[in-house]
Write a protein that holds these residues in place. Structure first.
Motif, PDB file in Angstrom:
ATOM      1  N   GLU A  75     -39.237 -34.240   3.618  1.00  0.00           N
ATOM      2  CA  GLU A  75     -38.096 -35.140   3.838  1.00  0.00           C
ATOM      3  C   GLU A  75     -37.016 -34.880   2.851  1.00  0.00           C
ATOM      4  N   GLY A  76     -36.991 -33.699   2.228  1.00  0.00           N
ATOM      5  CA  GLY A  76     -35.855 -33.228   1.298  1.00  0.00           C
ATOM      6  C   GLY A  76     -35.762 -33.887  -0.139  1.00  0.00           C
ATOM      7  N   LYS A  77     -36.765 -34.525  -0.328  1.00  0.00           N
ATOM      8  CA  LYS A  77     -36.931 -34.936  -1.790  1.00  0.00           C
ATOM      9  C   LYS A  77     -37.781 -34.341  -2.936  1.00  0.00           C
ATOM     10  N   HIS A  78     -37.278 -33.016  -3.071  1.00  0.00           N
ATOM     11  CA  HIS A  78     -37.925 -31.917  -3.841  1.00  0.00           C
ATOM     12  C   HIS A  78     -37.339 -31.718  -5.234  1.00  0.00           C
ATOM     13  N   LYS A  79     -37.071 -33.007  -5.908  1.00  0.00           N
ATOM     14  CA  LYS A  79     -36.204 -32.807  -6.968  1.00  0.00           C
ATOM     15  C   LYS A  79     -36.984 -31.914  -8.068  1.00  0.00           C
ATOM     16  N   GLN A  80     -38.118 -32.350  -8.197  1.00  0.00           N
ATOM     17  CA  GLN A  80     -39.320 -31.787  -9.225  1.00  0.00           C
ATOM     18  C   GLN A  80     -40.549 -31.457  -8.703  1.00  0.00           C
ATOM     19  N   PRO A  81     -41.564 -30.490  -9.225  1.00  0.00           N
ATOM     20  CA  PRO A  81     -42.770 -30.358  -8.715  1.00  0.00           C
ATOM     21  C   PRO A  81     -43.613 -31.596  -9.285  1.00  0.00           C
ATOM     22  N   LEU A  82     -44.663 -31.979  -8.479  1.00  0.00           N
ATOM     23  CA  LEU A  82     -45.902 -32.890  -9.008  1.00  0.00           C
ATOM     24  C   LEU A  82     -46.394 -32.330 -10.164  1.00  0.00           C
ATOM     25  N   HIS A  83     -46.798 -31.174 -10.502  1.00  0.00           N
ATOM     26  CA  HIS A  83     -47.328 -30.531 -11.444  1.00  0.00           C
ATOM     27  C   HIS A  83     -46.976 -29.140 -11.561  1.00  0.00           C
ATOM     28  N   HIS A  84     -46.901 -28.589 -12.992  1.00  0.00           N
ATOM     29  CA  HIS A  84     -46.589 -27.100 -13.171  1.00  0.00           C
ATOM     30  C   HIS A  84     -47.168 -26.757 -14.528  1.00  0.00           C
ATOM     31  N   TRP A  85     -47.419 -25.601 -14.671  1.00  0.00           N
ATOM     32  CA  TRP A  85     -47.874 -24.999 -15.941  1.00  0.00           C
ATOM     33  C   TRP A  85     -47.552 -23.614 -15.856  1.00  0.00           C
ATOM     34  N   LYS A  86     -47.522 -23.078 -16.905  1.00  0.00           N
ATOM     35  CA  LYS A  86     -46.968 -21.475 -17.094  1.00  0.00           C
ATOM     36  C   LYS A  86     -48.384 -20.907 -17.555  1.00  0.00           C
ATOM     37  N   HIS A  87     -48.626 -19.889 -16.649  1.00  0.00           N
ATOM     38  CA  HIS A  87     -49.944 -19.233 -16.622  1.00  0.00           C
ATOM     39  C   HIS A  87     -49.528 -17.958 -17.860  1.00  0.00           C
ATOM     40  N   GLY A  88     -50.373 -17.640 -18.548  1.00  0.00           N
ATOM     41  CA  GLY A  88     -50.080 -16.694 -19.582  1.00  0.00           C
ATOM     42  C   GLY A  88     -49.834 -15.288 -19.183  1.00  0.00           C
ATOM     43  N   LYS A  89     -50.181 -14.926 -17.570  1.00  0.00           N
ATOM     44  CA  LYS A  89     -50.194 -13.682 -17.256  1.00  0.00           C
ATOM     45  C   LYS A  89     -49.645 -13.555 -15.706  1.00  0.00           C
ATOM     46  N   LYS A  90     -49.003 -12.605 -15.228  1.00  0.00           N
ATOM     47  CA  LYS A  90     -48.356 -12.550 -13.920  1.00  0.00           C
ATOM     48  C   LYS A  90     -49.500 -12.643 -12.836  1.00  0.00           C
TER      49      LYS A  90
END
Length: 187
Positions: A75-90
């Protein structure tokens, strides 16, 4: 090192399609007659996996795992993710997994990292939409990563990860071996 080329993505309806573009770091969304592109990780390349409800992107360099609402993207409403985190490794590979284990539906991502670890994150750990924030606190991000269960590991960098069509096995490849693991036994 560049990420493996992922040319997925699927179309749930004939008028809806989400795919990576030729330009690194850009996701193309086509829905009905509208079409747009965006960079979910500030222009850097990323891995992507999806199911009917979510699109997951993992930045090649920022190591951030982001869950997006598929319907909001369409719908083009992607302002921010629902959930996110930084994984410690690639992260080196990510696949979506929807299955039933002991009569319980399981939905989430299986992903591997540069240190040979394979993890499973169950979407039951996703916060409600009202819990969204621009930037979660560091402790919260670490807690979210801890919700990703370590399944097993390799002694080398995992270059490829696949889930079999019957959703019973996870196949991983490193520089010297191929490992086939029965999925329900590692959850």
């Amino acid at each position: 090192n560049s990420l493996p080329t992922m040319e997925i993505l699927e179309s749930l309806t004939p008028t809806s399609k989400i795919s990576k573009t030729e330009t690194p770091g850009v996701l193309s969304v086509k829905s009905g007659t509208s079409e747009y592109e965006f960079g979910p990780h500030s222009g850097e390349d990323f891995l992507v996996a999806m199911n009917n409800a979510f699109v997951v992107t993992v930045g090649a360099n920022d190591k951030t795992i982001k869950f997006w609402s598929r319907s909001e993207l369409e719908e083009g409403k992607h302002k921010q993710p629902l959930h996110h985190w930084k994984h410690g490794k690639k992260v080196t590979a990510v696949k979506w997994l929807d299955t039933v284990i002991a009569d319980q539906p399981i939905s989430g991502i299986v992903y591997s990292d540069k240190f040979g670890e394979v993890r499973f994150f169950n979407t039951k750990h996703l916060p409600g939409q009202s819990d969204r924030t621009e930037q979660g606190p560091e402790e919260e991000n670490e807690e979210r990563e801890n919700n990703a269960n370590l399944l097993f590991g390799h002694q080398d960098i995992i270059s490829h990860l696949e889930v079999t069509k019957d959703l019973k096995y996870i196949v991983t490849v490193d520089s010297s071996k191929i490992k086939v693991t029965h999925f329900p036994e590692v959850v």
